[in-house]
Design an enzyme around this catalytic site. Structure first.
Site, PDB file in Angstrom:
ATOM      1  N   GLU A 278      60.788  22.623  38.025  1.00  0.00           N
ATOM      2  CA  GLU A 278      60.032  23.278  36.461  1.00  0.00           C
ATOM      3  C   GLU A 278      58.888  21.663  35.927  1.00  0.00           C
ATOM      4  O   GLU A 278      59.468  21.272  34.836  1.00  0.00           O
ATOM      5  CB  GLU A 278      61.321  23.860  35.687  1.00  0.00           C
ATOM      6  N   ARG A 281      54.355  18.286  32.068  1.00  0.00           N
ATOM      7  CA  ARG A 281      53.367  17.466  32.040  1.00  0.00           C
ATOM      8  C   ARG A 281      53.048  17.208  33.472  1.00  0.00           C
ATOM      9  O   ARG A 281      51.238  16.790  32.931  1.00  0.00           O
ATOM     10  CB  ARG A 281      54.392  16.433  31.959  1.00  0.00           C
ATOM     11  N   ARG A 317      50.965  14.951  19.036  1.00  0.00           N
ATOM     12  CA  ARG A 317      51.507  14.659  19.852  1.00  0.00           C
ATOM     13  C   ARG A 317      51.694  13.138  19.088  1.00  0.00           C
ATOM     14  O   ARG A 317      52.592  12.556  18.622  1.00  0.00           O
ATOM     15  CB  ARG A 317      51.361  14.617  21.722  1.00  0.00           C
ATOM     16  N   TYR A 321      55.869  12.669  17.958  1.00  0.00           N
ATOM     17  CA  TYR A 321      55.918  11.911  18.654  1.00  0.00           C
ATOM     18  C   TYR A 321      55.335  10.261  18.955  1.00  0.00           C
ATOM     19  O   TYR A 321      56.303   9.431  19.578  1.00  0.00           O
ATOM     20  CB  TYR A 321      56.085  11.920  20.224  1.00  0.00           C
ATOM     21  N   CYS A 347      44.751  16.333   5.509  1.00  0.00           N
ATOM     22  CA  CYS A 347      45.644  15.532   4.603  1.00  0.00           C
ATOM     23  C   CYS A 347      47.213  15.827   4.657  1.00  0.00           C
ATOM     24  O   CYS A 347      48.277  16.086   4.340  1.00  0.00           O
ATOM     25  CB  CYS A 347      45.814  17.042   2.915  1.00  0.00           C
TER      26      CYS A 347
END
Ligand SMILES: *Cc1c(COP(=O)(O)O)cnc(C)c1O
Length: 423
Positions: A278, A281, A317, A321, A347
């Site tokens: 699976e 990325r 991202r 992270y 903001c």
């Protein structure tokens, strides 16, 4: 051909100069390279073709959540891939892209009754089940529909994936998968149930892994569990090894796909089950970028801010992270580099793409690419701050397709209503 490369000082997507895309379609915009995606898919397929015998080639189910645009999924379908979906919406996307239901795997910890019913009706290849109540719910709905549900139990091998805490999934103390003892009990329950067909085991230990070690450990535990279940008389026909193979964002050295395939050959192949993967990325990250324009340069006493027209709502991202994305001027101006904070217009202090990043001189209106944004980029975008979603552009050689139109403020407002009693 490289997905994105510098030609005569101008960054291109395959044959197309990026200033042309920005001029015609505006910024911010996601730009994908079809050739880059094909190469990533071929790279994974080739590693397995070299390593495993022809009848043992894995079913590669692309994890749609990484990039679920139906044009990207169609590209995957054309290369023989299946899909790993985590919602009813993703299942509909995969089907719309002509990925057959018998190559679609349904993962996720929170499948609703409606999603399960739809997936049964569509003839999904398997549900990767994450809890006892989910298995019971699938059994009840399968019985009601008069359809036998193919289920794989997602085993949590309790390994440390060595990746960011927010994307590690194979530890005992996170919400994913079932512990060893629970798998044995539930597998037996499924085997004895008239409306459940236990087809095998699945796992997924985390994302952006750059070492083989966690895989080695997890595959070993899956092999041991497979043998134990078989010793109890259970039939294990499929082993789904999940995704998680990392890519290079900054200076990570990615694991070798041939070594990964070698590990599968050594540990999983002898179990004689249908092997499934699976990857998400790995297949799309490096073939996408977010093309943006400099709105303002802002100098304070001690910091130099580059304010882009893209924000955390477009590419989440870094905020989510602390992820690194290379920031690349589309046309490099001559001159010394200086440390810049690259920020968006949203903001929130978290709306920061990079801190203290050395960049060559930039001016208002310059184009800047945030690289390696093909995975978990657009897929995570939102309209926070009432910012319309950016378009997605697919380049294939010298061809350009707008595979998703830029959103509009009307799009955002059209689903909202003011109750009459407020008037
Ligand atoms: C997210 C996910 C994947 C894909 O992970 P990548 O790190 O993108 O390869 C595969 N399987 C499951 C169950 C997932 O949740």
């Amino acid at each position: 051909m490289s997905a994105f490369s510098d030609k005569n000082g101008v960054l291109h997507a395959e044959d197309i100069p990026l200033p042309r895309l920005a001029g015609e379609y505006g910024t911010p915009a996601y730009v994908y390279s079809a050739d880059g995606i094909r190469k990533a898919v071929r790279g994974l397929q080739a590693a397995f073709e070299k390593t495993l015998p022809a009848p043992a080639q894995p079913l590669i189910a692309f994890a749609c959540k990484a990039n679920s645009n139906i044009a990207v999924l169609k590209l995957m379908a054309g290369m023989g891939l299946g899909a790993d979906v985590v919602s009813g919406g993703e299942m509909e996307r995969a089907l719309a892209a002509t990925i057959p239901a018998n190559r679609i795997v349904y993962s996720g910890v929170g499948k609703s009754a409606r999603e399960i019913r739809d997936a049964l009706e569509r003839g999904i290849y398997q549900f990767n089940v994450e809890s006892a109540p989910e298995l019971e719910r699938i059994a009840t709905l399968a019985a009601a529909a008069g359809t036998i549900a193919p289920v794989a139990l997602r085993f949590n091998p309790d390994v440390e994936a060595g990746t960011h805490a927010k994307i590690t999934t194979g530890r005992e103390d996170n919400k994913f998968g079932l512990p060893y003892g629970e798998v044995k009990r539930l597998y037996a329950f499924a085997a004895g149930h008239a409306w459940l067909n236990p087809v095998g085991l699945s796992m997924h230990i985390g994302s952006q892994l750059t070492s083989l070690l966690p895989y080695r450990e997890a595959f070993g535990r899956m092999a041991a569990l497979t043998k134990a279940l078989r010793a109890d008389g259970m039939s294990i026909g499929r082993l789904d090894l999940g995704g998680g193979i990392g890519v290079t964002y900054q200076d990570e050295s990615p694991l070798s796909l041939e070594d990964y395939a070698g590990l599968v050959r050594d540990i999983i192949l002898p179990l004689d089950a249908r092997i499934m993967l699976e990857p998400g990325r790995l297949l799309v990250a490096e073939s996408g970028m977010l093309l943006t324009r400099v709105e303002y340069l802002k100098q304070t006493d001690n910091r130099r801010y580059v304010i882009l027209d893209a924000g955390m709502n477009d590419l989440m991202r870094p905020a989510l992270y602390d992820a690194w994305h290379t920031v690349r001027p589309v046309i490099r101006r001559p001159g010394e580099t200086s440390a810049c904070d690259i920020v968006g217009p949203v903001c929130e202090t978290g709306d920061t793409f990079a801190l203290g990043r050395p960049l060559p001189p930039l001016e208002e209106g310059d184009l800047v690419a945030l690289m390696t944004a093909g995975a978990y980029g657009f897929a995570m975008a939102s309209t926070y701050n009432t910012r319309p979603l950016p378009p997605e552009i697919l380049v294939d050689g010298d061809r350009i397709a707008i595979i998703r139109q830029r959103g509009s403020v009307q799009d955002i407002l059209k689903d909202e209503t003011i109750p009459a009693w407020l008037d």
